[in-house]
Design an enzyme around this catalytic site. Structure first.
Site, PDB file in Angstrom:
ATOM      1  N   VAL A  56       0.883   4.533 -13.080  1.00 15.21           N
ATOM      2  CA  VAL A  56       2.125   5.151 -12.620  1.00 15.21           C
ATOM      3  C   VAL A  56       2.751   4.104 -11.707  1.00 15.21           C
ATOM      4  CG1 VAL A  56       3.161   7.033 -11.303  1.00 15.21           C
ATOM      5  CG2 VAL A  56       1.237   7.503 -12.844  1.00 15.21           C
ATOM      6  N   PRO A  57       3.845   3.471 -12.159  1.00 16.19           N
ATOM      7  CA  PRO A  57       4.305   2.200 -11.595  1.00 16.19           C
ATOM      8  C   PRO A  57       5.004   2.275 -10.243  1.00 16.19           C
ATOM      9  CG  PRO A  57       5.811   2.933 -13.280  1.00 16.19           C
ATOM     10  CD  PRO A  57       4.665   3.911 -13.279  1.00 16.19           C
ATOM     11  N   CYS A  58       4.234   2.515  -9.190  1.00 11.47           N
ATOM     12  CA  CYS A  58       4.829   2.529  -7.846  1.00 11.47           C
ATOM     13  C   CYS A  58       5.289   1.136  -7.427  1.00 11.47           C
ATOM     14  CB  CYS A  58       3.883   3.148  -6.827  1.00 11.47           C
ATOM     15  SG  CYS A  58       2.247   2.448  -6.776  1.00 11.47           S
ATOM     16  N   HIS A  59       4.832   0.101  -8.123  1.00 12.26           N
ATOM     17  CA  HIS A  59       5.303  -1.253  -7.805  1.00 12.26           C
ATOM     18  C   HIS A  59       6.787  -1.414  -8.115  1.00 12.26           C
ATOM     19  CE1 HIS A  59       3.976  -1.512 -12.032  1.00 12.26           C
ATOM     20  NE2 HIS A  59       4.916  -2.436 -12.173  1.00 12.26           N
TER      21      HIS A  59
END
Length: 143
Positions: free
Chosen positions: A95-98
């Site tokens: 889950v791309p929190c970056h």
């Protein structure tokens, strides 16, 4: 479960992933080689703000970013709540929190790997693979 990507280790909470660890690691390797732009894994989201923010992060296209404020506006919450939810993301990378950055382009933190430098490398990889300009950001030390 620990996964290796871009010369660092990212910790994923395997208790929220229904798929076998071998499948997760295989998809991470594909992502790192530029062969995968999203993960095809069954992830259980927590209830509440964290789960809502995780769902919103999944909607951010590969190679793009959104600000904490943009997500907050869409979810009718505060940017700080979005940042706190990003920090609680049990499966960073999957889950791309970056892909979430400060309103001024700052990389305000990353909860896995070696922090902000990992976030920068993930964004650079995605820009390179997507054939887009690297996201213009400024580094903020999160240590």
């Amino acid at each position: 479960m620990d996964v290796s990507v871009l010369d660092t280790t990212i910790e994923l909470d395997e208790s929220v992933i229904a798929d076998p660890p071998a499948d997760v690691r295989s998809q991470v390797r594909e992502y790192e080689r530029g062969e995968r732009r999203s993960f095809d894994l069954e992830v259980a989201f927590p209830a509440g703000t964290t789960g809502d923010v995780m769902a919103a992060m999944l909607e951010i296209p590969y190679g793009e970013t959104r600000t904490y404020g943009e997500l907050a506006a869409a979810l009718e919450t505060a940017p700080i709540a979005v940042g706190q939810a990003c920090a609680r993301n049990p499966v960073p990378l999957v889950v791309p929190c970056h892909r979430v950055v400060g309103s001024d382009g700052s990389l305000n933190g990353y909860s896995s790997g070696d922090g902000v430098p990992t976030k920068r490398r993930l964004l650079d990889l995605e820009a390179q693979v997507a054939g887009t300009e690297p996201v213009q950001t400024r580094l903020v030390d999160d240590r």
